[in-house]
Structures are given as C-alpha cells and as structure tokens.
Design a protein around this motif. Sequence first.
Motif, mmCIF file in Angstrom:
data_model
loop_
_atom_site.group_PDB
_atom_site.id
_atom_site.type_symbol
_atom_site.label_atom_id
_atom_site.label_comp_id
_atom_site.label_asym_id
_atom_site.label_seq_id
_atom_site.Cartn_x
_atom_site.Cartn_y
_atom_site.Cartn_z
ATOM 1 N N UNK A 108 -7.974 -29.609 17.447
ATOM 2 C CA UNK A 108 -7.901 -30.738 18.728
ATOM 3 C C UNK A 108 -9.070 -31.887 18.719
ATOM 4 N N UNK A 109 -8.535 -32.709 19.502
ATOM 5 C CA UNK A 109 -9.307 -34.018 19.570
ATOM 6 C C UNK A 109 -10.892 -33.616 19.909
ATOM 7 N N UNK A 110 -11.795 -34.113 19.436
ATOM 8 C CA UNK A 110 -13.235 -33.966 19.639
ATOM 9 C C UNK A 110 -13.848 -32.873 18.768
ATOM 10 N N UNK A 111 -13.154 -32.104 18.075
ATOM 11 C CA UNK A 111 -13.573 -30.704 17.354
ATOM 12 C C UNK A 111 -14.456 -31.314 16.097
ATOM 13 N N UNK A 112 -15.723 -30.719 15.745
ATOM 14 C CA UNK A 112 -16.304 -31.231 14.658
ATOM 15 C C UNK A 112 -16.766 -29.975 14.123
ATOM 16 N N UNK A 142 -11.237 -24.830 18.543
ATOM 17 C CA UNK A 142 -9.915 -25.249 19.453
ATOM 18 C C UNK A 142 -9.128 -26.141 18.416
ATOM 19 N N UNK A 143 -7.780 -25.386 18.141
ATOM 20 C CA UNK A 143 -6.754 -26.044 17.309
ATOM 21 C C UNK A 143 -5.881 -26.954 18.102
ATOM 22 N N UNK A 144 -5.208 -27.882 17.354
ATOM 23 C CA UNK A 144 -4.146 -28.746 18.016
ATOM 24 C C UNK A 144 -3.080 -27.915 18.827
ATOM 25 N N UNK A 170 -8.677 -24.688 24.666
ATOM 26 C CA UNK A 170 -9.272 -23.610 24.572
ATOM 27 C C UNK A 170 -9.274 -22.758 23.145
ATOM 28 N N UNK A 171 -10.321 -22.028 22.971
ATOM 29 C CA UNK A 171 -10.453 -21.242 21.565
ATOM 30 C C UNK A 171 -9.999 -19.629 21.971
ATOM 31 N N UNK A 172 -9.703 -18.858 21.092
ATOM 32 C CA UNK A 172 -9.667 -17.515 21.158
ATOM 33 C C UNK A 172 -10.818 -16.760 21.588
ATOM 34 N N UNK A 173 -11.973 -17.024 20.853
ATOM 35 C CA UNK A 173 -13.166 -16.057 21.205
ATOM 36 C C UNK A 173 -13.500 -16.056 22.560
ATOM 37 N N UNK A 174 -13.625 -17.272 23.268
ATOM 38 C CA UNK A 174 -14.149 -17.220 24.508
ATOM 39 C C UNK A 174 -13.165 -16.581 25.628
ATOM 40 N N UNK A 175 -11.814 -16.703 25.460
ATOM 41 C CA UNK A 175 -10.982 -16.001 26.358
ATOM 42 C C UNK A 175 -10.882 -14.610 26.107
ATOM 43 N N UNK A 176 -10.890 -14.249 24.513
ATOM 44 C CA UNK A 176 -10.701 -12.719 24.340
ATOM 45 C C UNK A 176 -11.871 -11.984 24.759
#
Length: 525
Positions: free
Chosen positions: A102-106, A137-139, A403-409
Amino acid sequence: MRTKSAVVICASSLVIGAFGPALAAGNGPGAKAHAGKDTAADLALIDTVVVIYAENRSFDNLYGSFPGANGVAKAPASTRLQRDRDGKPFHELPPVWDGLTAKGVTPPVTQAETEHLPNRPFYLDDPKGFKLSYGTITHDLWHRFYQNQMQINGGRNDKFVAHADSGALVMSLWDGSKTAMWKVAQKYVLADNFFMGAFGGSFLNHQWLVCACAPYYPKADTNPAKPSIAVVEADGVTLKEAPNSPKSAMDGIPKYVADGNLTPDFYAVNTMQPPYQPSGNDPAKDGDKAYADPTKPTTLPPQIEPTIGDLLSLKHITWAWYGGAWQDVLDHGNRSPVPNFQYHHQPLNYYANFAPGAAARAEHLRDGGLAGSEFIKAIDDGKLPQVSFYKPQGDLNEHSGYADIQAGDSHIADVIAHLEKSPQWPHMLVVVTYDENGGLWDHVAPPKGDRWGPGSRIPAIIVSPYARRGYVDHTPMDTTSILRFVTRRFELPTLHGITVRDAAIAAHDEKPLGDLTSALVLKDK
C-alpha cells in the motif's frame, strides 16, 4: 444450576405490518437444512451468541495450509491456472499494478519487483520470495459485485486475475500458522466450506449479515444515483466492456461502460453511504446534521426491510451491534490511520427503524469503543445481550489497503480470550468470520444459489464450550448460516432472503446450507 450465558452477534425494532411478505412463517425450506439432530432443549444450552466480523480474506489466503482442511494443496490444477479475458491461460502472471504494498509502506514492493511471476498461487511471506510479515499492509484489490461473479467464472475460479485491478495480487497467500487466530481455530472448529453471503464487497455482505437482502434505491433512474447504475450484458452477471478496455490482463486493468453501485433494476450492490451520520457523505448545507445529504449520488435512501434485529426485538430477545470507535467518530470525526472508521461497515445505520432519535437506535446501536474497549468491558462484566455483533474499527479489521493481518488477528484473539473468561462463557457461542474475500482467489466453487450469492469461500471459526474440539467442519454454510442459527435458537420467523436462498440451493441440487450446529456437541455440562 448453570449460569446464564450470552450469544454475541453484532447487529432491531419492528413494525410488522410494514414488512408484509418479507417474513416467512416458521423456518421455511431451510428447516430441513439443520445439520444436527438437536432439539429445542439442546439449543437452549446456548444463551449468548457473539458474532465477530472481520474483513476481506478468502479461505485459501489465510487458512489454505490448515491441517485437515480443503486447502491449496487440494486445489485442482484447473483452478490454480488463471486464464486471460479471452479464455487462454497466462504464460505468466501480470505484475501487481502500482506495486504490491500500500501507499506509504516502507520499504515498498514495486510493480517492477512483481513481474514474471509464474501462473500459480504464491506466498507473500515465503522467505525465498517477498518475505513479507503479517504486519505489512498490502495493496487493495477490487472486491465488487459483478467482478466477483466474473472471477468465479461459473465455479471454475480461473478468472480472478482477468477481472481484477491488481494483477497478480489476487493469487497471493499467507502461511497463517503463526497467527493467534490459527491457534484458536486449532483449539475449536474451523469451517472450511463457509462462503460469503453475497457476491462482491463489504457493503452488500454486511447487509446480508443483518437482513439477508440487497438494499433498494427506488426510482434511481430519476434520482441523483442515476450515474451509479451499472451497464450489464444480457446474462445479468457480466459487466459490458468499454471499447478502450485492454484486450489482455497483461496489458492493464479492464474498463467497463459503467461499473456502478446499482444494478439496472436499482438494487444497491456496491458501496453506498448511510443516510444517517456517521456517513461518508456530510449533511446537506442547511439540512439536519444527523443525516447525510440525500442529493449525493452515493447516499442510499433509508431502508425498510426487516432485519434480524427487528425479529429479535419482536421476541424480546436482547441484542446489540457494537461498532468499534462508533462514539469517537460521532464526537470527533474520523481519523486515519486510527481508527479509520468505515461507514459502510455499520449496516443497521441504513434502516429507518434506527434513524437518529429512534429508541431502537439508542438501545441497539452501541459504541464498541476505541480498540473495542467498551465491547470488552461488557464481556468482562458479564453484561452482553443475548445476541451481539462486533465490528472492529478499520485499523483492526484486516482489510488490505489500510490494515494489516497481524493487528486485527491479535485484536480478535484478545477478544476471544476475554470471552473465554466472561461470566457468560459457559453457555456461549462465538462465530468469527470475514465479510468477504477482498478480491482474493479461492479454489472452491461456491454453491449455486440465487441472484445475490453465495460468493467466494471465506474463513469461519466457531468458538464455544460446546464446540467440537480440534475439528474441521466441512458442512456447506454461508453468512446466512449465522442467521439460521439465531432464527432456530430463538424461534424467530425466517427472513425472506433465506427462504429464497434455500429454494435456489435446492433447485440447483446443492446440499442444504447448515446452521452451525454441525460444529457443536450440545450436551449439558
């Protein structure tokens, strides 16, 4: 003597005369679909139902390597191999347009780094590949009503790449074995034959969770929403391609004459905004500040179909929809990246019964709190209603793009841990599932149903003291299976959409859809 427990499902009040034929008497055709031989007395062991609704993951994307499940290793070569829009297999997958992250991911994973991938599913966390973590966070990907049907391609599931805006990303997978919810699934029940209730995206699938219906926009062709009416081929499934659409997915994203939010007969199938605040559309300049501007093309008029909440209220069953960050957004407005509240994830905010000022709104549309704090407090205090629905705030819902997987999971696993310690736990049923697949590939053909679904396969985990331990449930189910359980447990009338779905499933000689009881052993403890 047992302690009374809660059932948590996030979901009101009903003037029954307004609904007419939308309700079916008794349990309808679906009554024969109940998976167990459990009696009403057995079901009464469940006092509390909780539904936790995450976002945008196909089954194969997260649980495709789960032991004992119908995972990626069992996928036929014909579904792994993706075909172009002309029906011919790709020699290689197209790149992920605009990059994988996603935009802004480094650091970013650029489009160039995704070129020349083989025509097959691939793991994003492969140490020999992209080496991404669950915290990436992916596209985002298209996850829309018509595209989902075109990708499923009659059950072949071989045109996910062809009808996507993200190239190869639709074929991406994760080895989910190190997630917290994987361990919960190992402990309780993972359903590997559970499908999203409707084709497409979050908006429509949230409606199916509470109403088993597609919302309607009356006279849309003479209203502001006219530009949102889709142009569809005679089959009613395929969007009409624009003359300048790339002929091959290798050359770019497909273009359509009108990929709208409404069907040609005015049903809302892609994201429309609630008519009440909080909404993605501001109030009219001189209008009521509690309402969204009705002149905006994406403001959906108030809906009047009955919901599962209405039916529960008729029977005096306590229930609530807990929206994560609901009150914070009402008080302070939305903020990104936290809480990144998603307005169309609050399905009851579209219904006239829950209009601002209505008693039902105050009673049933509750604040889940920032990071679910208010919902967790109700859990810990043993004050959940009999049926609760919980929608995590945007940054904790696992949705690609923001959103990413880790935080929600991790958040959902923490909520489960609180539920297991709740005073209401001894007689509780918890369902954790995802609203839809987020445009991500899955190899299992959905059951053939009605015009609206079922759509692609999604994960579902059933958690309860009565759950079969360490079990993979292969019973065919979809989002409406949650409503089936609630309907059966509390002896409610059947929503019209479920009756139609059952009839369509039977007409296609498909196995009846279950009601979650196949995941349970209902014996008094």
